[in-house]
Scaffold this motif. Structure first.
Motif, PDB file in Angstrom:
ATOM      1  N   VAL A 190       0.877  -1.177   0.000  1.00 36.43           N
ATOM      2  CA  VAL A 190       0.000   0.000   0.000  1.00 36.43           C
ATOM      3  C   VAL A 190       0.908   1.218   0.000  1.00 36.43           C
ATOM      4  N   MET A 191       0.764   1.981  -1.036  1.00 39.22           N
ATOM      5  CA  MET A 191       1.600   3.177  -1.139  1.00 39.22           C
ATOM      6  C   MET A 191       0.953   4.302  -0.323  1.00 39.22           C
ATOM      7  N   GLN A 192       1.629   4.726   0.665  1.00 40.84           N
ATOM      8  CA  GLN A 192       1.138   5.814   1.499  1.00 40.84           C
ATOM      9  C   GLN A 192       2.130   6.956   1.382  1.00 40.84           C
ATOM     10  N   PRO A 193       1.573   8.123   1.369  1.00 34.50           N
ATOM     11  CA  PRO A 193       2.508   9.263   1.320  1.00 34.50           C
ATOM     12  C   PRO A 193       3.252   9.351   2.644  1.00 34.50           C
ATOM     13  N   PRO A 194       4.425   9.877   2.598  1.00 29.95           N
ATOM     14  CA  PRO A 194       5.177   9.985   3.847  1.00 29.95           C
ATOM     15  C   PRO A 194       4.414  10.882   4.834  1.00 29.95           C
ATOM     16  N   PRO A 195       4.522  10.575   6.086  1.00 30.52           N
ATOM     17  CA  PRO A 195       3.791  11.396   7.060  1.00 30.52           C
ATOM     18  C   PRO A 195       4.289  12.850   7.047  1.00 30.52           C
ATOM     19  N   VAL A 196       3.358  13.758   7.131  1.00 31.82           N
ATOM     20  CA  VAL A 196       3.683  15.182   7.132  1.00 31.82           C
ATOM     21  C   VAL A 196       3.704  15.651   8.587  1.00 31.82           C
ATOM     22  N   VAL A 197       4.810  16.189   8.938  1.00 33.01           N
ATOM     23  CA  VAL A 197       4.934  16.713  10.290  1.00 33.01           C
ATOM     24  C   VAL A 197       4.743  18.228  10.209  1.00 33.01           C
ATOM     25  N   MET A 198       3.795  18.685  10.912  1.00 29.14           N
ATOM     26  CA  MET A 198       3.523  20.126  10.904  1.00 29.14           C
ATOM     27  C   MET A 198       4.395  20.792  11.947  1.00 29.14           C
ATOM     28  N   GLN A 199       5.228  21.641  11.454  1.00 25.39           N
ATOM     29  CA  GLN A 199       6.092  22.381  12.364  1.00 25.39           C
ATOM     30  C   GLN A 199       5.652  23.855  12.363  1.00 25.39           C
ATOM     31  N   PRO A 200       5.701  24.427  13.532  1.00 27.77           N
ATOM     32  CA  PRO A 200       5.334  25.866  13.550  1.00 27.77           C
ATOM     33  C   PRO A 200       6.368  26.674  12.765  1.00 27.77           C
ATOM     34  N   PRO A 201       5.957  27.786  12.250  1.00 30.85           N
ATOM     35  CA  PRO A 201       6.937  28.592  11.496  1.00 30.85           C
ATOM     36  C   PRO A 201       8.041  29.076  12.427  1.00 30.85           C
ATOM     37  N   PRO A 202       9.216  29.215  11.885  1.00 27.52           N
ATOM     38  CA  PRO A 202      10.328  29.647  12.749  1.00 27.52           C
ATOM     39  C   PRO A 202      10.053  31.031  13.338  1.00 27.52           C
ATOM     40  N   VAL A 203      10.388  31.150  14.560  1.00 24.71           N
ATOM     41  CA  VAL A 203      10.174  32.427  15.254  1.00 24.71           C
ATOM     42  C   VAL A 203      11.507  33.151  15.281  1.00 24.71           C
ATOM     43  N   VAL A 204      11.484  34.356  14.783  1.00 26.45           N
ATOM     44  CA  VAL A 204      12.684  35.174  14.805  1.00 26.45           C
ATOM     45  C   VAL A 204      12.479  36.189  15.932  1.00 26.45           C
ATOM     46  N   MET A 205      13.399  36.169  16.785  1.00 25.21           N
ATOM     47  CA  MET A 205      13.264  37.095  17.897  1.00 25.21           C
ATOM     48  C   MET A 205      14.016  38.381  17.576  1.00 25.21           C
ATOM     49  N   MET A 206      13.318  39.443  17.756  1.00 25.16           N
ATOM     50  CA  MET A 206      13.917  40.748  17.512  1.00 25.16           C
ATOM     51  C   MET A 206      13.670  41.623  18.748  1.00 25.16           C
ATOM     52  N   PRO A 207      14.581  42.479  18.971  1.00 22.10           N
ATOM     53  CA  PRO A 207      14.336  43.380  20.103  1.00 22.10           C
ATOM     54  C   PRO A 207      13.136  44.301  19.826  1.00 22.10           C
ATOM     55  N   ALA A 208      12.495  44.661  20.887  1.00 21.50           N
ATOM     56  CA  ALA A 208      11.320  45.514  20.729  1.00 21.50           C
ATOM     57  C   ALA A 208      11.711  46.914  20.230  1.00 21.50           C
ATOM     58  N   ASN A 209      12.777  47.467  20.655  1.00 24.42           N
ATOM     59  CA  ASN A 209      13.247  48.760  20.172  1.00 24.42           C
ATOM     60  C   ASN A 209      14.568  48.547  19.470  1.00 24.42           C
ATOM     61  N   PRO A 210      14.489  48.476  18.210  1.00 25.86           N
ATOM     62  CA  PRO A 210      15.783  48.237  17.543  1.00 25.86           C
ATOM     63  C   PRO A 210      16.664  49.483  17.634  1.00 25.86           C
ATOM     64  N   GLN A 211      17.870  49.304  17.903  1.00 25.82           N
ATOM     65  CA  GLN A 211      18.860  50.388  17.970  1.00 25.82           C
ATOM     66  C   GLN A 211      19.572  50.445  16.634  1.00 25.82           C
ATOM     67  N   PRO A 212      19.855  51.638  16.198  1.00 25.25           N
ATOM     68  CA  PRO A 212      20.601  51.685  14.948  1.00 25.25           C
ATOM     69  C   PRO A 212      21.988  51.088  15.146  1.00 25.25           C
ATOM     70  N   ALA A 213      22.420  50.529  14.180  1.00 31.21           N
ATOM     71  CA  ALA A 213      23.732  49.897  14.245  1.00 31.21           C
ATOM     72  C   ALA A 213      24.807  50.905  13.941  1.00 31.21           C
ATOM     73  N   TYR A 214      25.813  50.857  14.702  1.00 28.92           N
ATOM     74  CA  TYR A 214      26.944  51.759  14.507  1.00 28.92           C
ATOM     75  C   TYR A 214      28.077  50.952  13.926  1.00 28.92           C
ATOM     76  N   TYR A 215      28.639  51.594  12.983  1.00 33.16           N
ATOM     77  CA  TYR A 215      29.776  50.917  12.359  1.00 33.16           C
ATOM     78  C   TYR A 215      31.018  51.591  12.767  1.00 33.16           C
ATOM     79  N   VAL A 216      31.904  50.906  13.121  1.00 34.28           N
ATOM     80  CA  VAL A 216      33.188  51.438  13.502  1.00 34.28           C
ATOM     81  C   VAL A 216      34.137  51.246  12.334  1.00 34.28           C
ATOM     82  N   LYS A 217      34.800  52.353  12.079  1.00 30.99           N
ATOM     83  CA  LYS A 217      35.753  52.248  11.029  1.00 30.99           C
ATOM     84  C   LYS A 217      37.096  52.023  11.530  1.00 30.99           C
TER      85      LYS A 217
END
Length: 169
Positions: A142-169
């Motif tokens: 009996v050909m069965q499709p492979p089981p599908v595992v539902m994974q939640p979408p990846p969560v990207v954590m970001m700071p609530a107040n992003p600070q501008p990035a400073y570049y040092v030369k």
């Protein structure tokens, strides 16, 4: 293979004129001797040594009283068929009555040829010890499709107040 020890056939002395081999031996003893030698499995011309050898060895002055072919075939026949006797008796019968010796050997071969060989003929039924071959049908796949595992979408954590990035030369 030699069976039980037996006597020469027939056991009692039979007048040679009463037997076919006796008449054959009486009228043509060299022919009888050649027949016996051939039937015994030796060269059919071997008995001619009995006829020719006394003259040849007498020429050289050597006495010969025992016919070599009759003596050797008689001793070989006695050993092959397990017949009672001794080499001394074989020499005596071969020396004193070569004709009787050949007739006796001829009768022995005729009796041995008449003796039936019993073969136990039984029907051998073949019994197969292996079970009959069994063809196995493959199990349905009996050909069965492979089981599908539902994974939640990846969560990207970001700071609530992003600070501008400073570049040092």
């Amino acid at each position: 293979s030699v069976g039980p020890v037996t006597d020469w056939q027939p056991k009692e002395f039979v007048p040679l004129c009463c037997r076919l081999s006796g008449c054959y031996g009486f009228w043509c003893c060299p022919c009888l001797a050649c027949t016996v030698s051939g039937r015994f499995g030796e060269n059919s011309c071997l008995p001619l040594c009995d006829i020719l050898s006394p003259a040849i060895v007498a020429y050289w002055g050597i006495p010969l009283c025992a016919p070599p072919a009759a003596l050797s075939i008689r001793a070989a026949m006695r050993n092959r068929y397990g017949i009672k006797g001794s080499l001394c008796k074989d020499i005596a019968i071969s020396c004193f009555c070569d004709w009787c010796s050949w007739c006796q050997m001829h009768r022995e071969l005729k009796e041995r040829k008449k003796t039936p060989i019993v073969i136990n003929a039984t029907s051998n039924t073949f019994v197969s010890m292996q079970p009959p071959p069994v063809v196995m049908q493959p199990a349905p796949v009996v050909m069965q499709p492979p089981p599908v595992v539902m994974q939640p979408p990846p969560v990207v954590m970001m700071p609530a107040n992003p600070q501008p990035a400073y570049y040092v030369k």
